[in-house]
Design an enzyme around this catalytic site. Structure first.
Site, PDB file in Angstrom:
ATOM      1  N   THR B 168       0.882  -1.179   0.000  1.00 38.41           N
ATOM      2  CA  THR B 168       0.000   0.000   0.000  1.00 38.41           C
ATOM      3  C   THR B 168       0.918   1.228   0.000  1.00 38.41           C
ATOM      4  OG1 THR B 168      -0.246  -0.169   2.412  1.00 38.41           O
ATOM      5  CG2 THR B 168      -1.991  -1.104   1.061  1.00 38.41           C
ATOM      6  N   LYS B 191       3.693  -6.895   4.182  1.00 36.52           N
ATOM      7  CA  LYS B 191       3.426  -5.508   3.834  1.00 36.52           C
ATOM      8  C   LYS B 191       2.970  -4.811   5.099  1.00 36.52           C
ATOM      9  CE  LYS B 191       0.199  -3.366   3.372  1.00 36.52           C
ATOM     10  NZ  LYS B 191      -0.726  -2.513   4.249  1.00 36.52           N
ATOM     11  N   THR B 202      -2.419  -3.243  10.326  1.00 40.30           N
ATOM     12  CA  THR B 202      -2.451  -3.253   8.843  1.00 40.30           C
ATOM     13  C   THR B 202      -1.213  -3.847   8.293  1.00 40.30           C
ATOM     14  OG1 THR B 202      -3.886  -1.359   8.604  1.00 40.30           O
ATOM     15  CG2 THR B 202      -2.883  -2.127   6.613  1.00 40.30           C
ATOM     16  N   GLU B 282       5.947   4.380   7.445  1.00 39.45           N
ATOM     17  CA  GLU B 282       5.562   5.662   6.870  1.00 39.45           C
ATOM     18  C   GLU B 282       6.361   6.812   7.464  1.00 39.45           C
ATOM     19  OE1 GLU B 282       1.361   5.793   7.480  1.00 39.45           O
ATOM     20  OE2 GLU B 282       0.939   4.622   5.673  1.00 39.45           O
ATOM     21  N   ASN B 401      -0.059  10.603   6.251  1.00 39.32           N
ATOM     22  CA  ASN B 401      -1.309  10.227   6.905  1.00 39.32           C
ATOM     23  C   ASN B 401      -2.363  11.320   6.921  1.00 39.32           C
ATOM     24  OD1 ASN B 401      -0.994   7.434   7.776  1.00 39.32           O
ATOM     25  ND2 ASN B 401       0.830   8.247   8.772  1.00 39.32           N
ATOM     26  N   SER B 406      -6.161   7.700   2.956  1.00 41.77           N
ATOM     27  CA  SER B 406      -5.243   6.651   2.512  1.00 41.77           C
ATOM     28  C   SER B 406      -5.447   5.433   3.383  1.00 41.77           C
ATOM     29  CB  SER B 406      -3.807   7.135   2.628  1.00 41.77           C
ATOM     30  OG  SER B 406      -3.490   7.412   3.980  1.00 41.77           O
TER      31      SER B 406
END
EC number: 2.3.1.35
Lengths: 406, 406
Positions: B168, B191, B202, B282, B401, B406
């Site tokens: 992602t 992932k 996630t 991230e 974010n 997203s």
């Protein structure tokens, strides 16, 4: 919490602070602790005739020297003065740091005694805020403690100077006062623009009242008020080593309010100060009220509201004005509370975006571009409800907190 | 955790993934779920002869449809295939979303049966990742499920394509494989670049092995490994609705390893994948290992390490390469654990910055400008120790974010 005192019982103003009640003096001066030369030393002084006091302190196990000192002093339920400095937290400074706090209280007591009011160090609370880990510059602080006694004014300007002198990353001073129609008053000042958390956090608040009240009555009013206001202000989940909320009563109005009236007035001032703290939090671009209703209990509602208010993904979405309700559900789902994962309803600013845990058509188009955002979550399992104030997580927050040692 | 498998027992590589073990095929294709046209559908298929499997799922009470489905399927301890999509989480989508997952498994079973391997929907796990709250575009997904069966390759490229298709906000695919000297193998892909939290988050991981192992043995190895790796990766304290870690064994090597050897190999692959997840989180600019030692127990060490790893003020300081150890102490002080507030020692990259809760001279000059930062806290109350992997809190994190949904 957006409770404000019943306007029938009195009036709340933001133009006055700790010197709004009768018989309190205050001052703020530049002692040279801050390299910037800005105001960094504040004093709040009670002229009596009574000296009742109560305090609430950080829940952090690592407590700064001034917290340890003030907790000890407060055991007597009596305070004549509070001396506060910004520019250094005096936390994690060992026995030497505690001696510095003790000496500050002693020097202030001596200065007040020389000025004409016999005062013991045990009647002086000390508060500090700033960087953790450095000793305070006592060579600058000690002479300033004597100087500030001579600067004390009884007017409103002394209170405002004091509110300025406790600022760290705050951009504006925070004051509030409640004038009861029965001719007694509560005033207060606050600082704290980050590290605001459930058990308070690098937040210093001094409240004053000219009501007649015992230390027990003050303690009761203060605990009820902080539980609903400062304890429900959660900017980043952090909790400082220095948080302190003090309430001093001098009885100068000669009015003895009922506990209920005292509670309401103290709550009104605390609630307004909490709102001001949220609005001036580090890097804030959104003022957010997160309400969880329909929980099994008020405690569970609070746990859930806090989980949402602390969630970095929710907070960054709000910064982006993104009605990303899925992140709200994900945050609620982590909270250790009773819930039915298929019956959760979410609304943003009154617009339902998710009903029974499924998105509502148009939910992604809800406009969150304004500065105020109300997130409401209905759990449908009971009647517990609680609201937490928080902010978004912005570039400004990262910027302020990543700059060298603040 | 930086445990790596004993090199004497085998070799860990990052150039191979789920197709490293014998008898596994994989593929990744663009089904059109992502508007970008990038790969978004992955398949991992076991040729047998055995089909043992185990899984670990999100602790979030709000569980996505594919999690509910896969948990149910795993009760048999048997899996023949895993179909995974990016571009949509299929979470908070109600009964319709669950039907979509069910139908995806049925269509895959039908396609595999037509292809020549009799398969039931109950042998197919489903994983989804992406935005919460939207239904998947079944008109695109269903034809793609048949197409992907025909794309399955047995070579390494199929595994790499699958690793690409589950990305992602990941910037690189994540693969690892352990080749045991006794000629059996464990492979994996992962992932997850945000919402990584204690109970996973996630994060989708598929592990494969050609060892002979029962579902119980797999379950035991998987739980031990996730507890020490993915559960101790904490980027932002959030926890997704979709986290899934699956382990499939087909016995194709005809080797039956000891539980101890199986545990070590699965741990080695999980540990390496966790390291890769941290490095690609991230907005990451710092890779941070937070170790708490000398705690009353391993559990308390973990609670304390997590409290530090989640603290926004610690994380922003690290982003700024600021050795602000006071914030580490403040974070530890909030943790609900046994501690002596006067006996805490902190070091950054091996340099003591705080001893017995007091700063060490020169502490503020410690150089943290590199990408790797080791924070070590010694509580001096026991012998419990634990390490949590985390990242800094950067402008990049906020940027990624706060962009629209997203």
């Amino acid at each position: 919490m957006t409770t404000s005192a019943d306007t029938a019982s009195g009036k709340l103003v933001r133009t006055q602070g700790v010197t709004a009640p009768l018989g309190f003096r205050a001052a703020g001066i530049a002692a040279g602790i801050k390299a910037s030369g800005k105001l960094d030393l504040a004093l709040v002084f009670s002229e009596g005739p009574e000296y009742s006091a109560a305090g609430v302190f950080t829940g952090n196990k690592v407590k700064a020297a001034p917290v340890l000192w003030s907790q000890q002093v407060l055991k007597s339920g009596r305070l004549r003065a509070v001396i506060l400095n910004s520019g250094g937290a005096n936390a994690c400074t060992g026995p030497g740091g505690f001696q510095d706090t003790h000496r500050t209280a002693e020097e202030l007591a001596k200065a007040l005694s020389n000025w004409g009011t016999e005062t013991g160090a045990g009647e002086v609370a000390v508060c500090s805020t700033g960087l953790i880990g450095d000793r305070l510059p006592m060579d600058k602080l000690i002479p300033a403690v004597t100087e500030i006694v001579h600067e004390m004014g009884g007017g409103l300007s002394g209170g405002l100077d004091a509110a300025h002198a406790i600022m760290t990353t705050d951009t504006v001073p925070k004051e509030a006062a409640f004038h009861h129609r029965d001719k007694w008053n509560v005033g207060g000042m606050a600082k704290g623009a980050g590290m605001l958390a459930p058990s308070l956090a690098t937040m210093l608040v001094v409240l004053t009242t000219d009501a007649v009240a015992t230390p027990e009555q003050l303690d009761s009013a203060l605990r009820k008020a902080t539980r609903l206001t400062f304890d429900r202000l959660d900017v980043d989940g952090s909790c400082s080593t220095n948080d302190t909320v003090l309430l001093l009563a001098n009885g100068a109005s000669e009015v003895t309010p009922s506990q209920e009236d005292l509670d309401a007035a103290v709550l009104a001032v605390c609630d307004d100060l909490a709102e001001q703290l949220m609005a001036d939090a580090e890097g804030v671009t959104k003022r957010v009220h997160v309400t969880v209703a329909g929980a099994a209990s008020e405690d569970e509602a609070l746990v859930a509201a806090r989980a949402i208010a602390r969630d970095s993904l929710v907070k960054t979405a709000l910064f982006g004005s993104d009605p990303n309700w899925g992140r709200v559900l994900a945050a609620v789902g982590i909270a250790p509370i009773t819930l039915d994962p298929d019956r959760i309803t979410v609304s943003f600013n009154g617009n339902p975006v998710c009903v029974d845990s499924v998105g509502v058509p148009g939910a992604r188009e809800v406009d969150l571009s304004g500065a105020d955002i109300a997130v409401r979550v209905e759990l449908n399992v009971g009647s517990g409800e609680a609201t937490v104030r928080t902010t978004d997580l912005s570039h400004g927050y990262v910027e302020e907190n990543s700059a060298y040692s603040s």
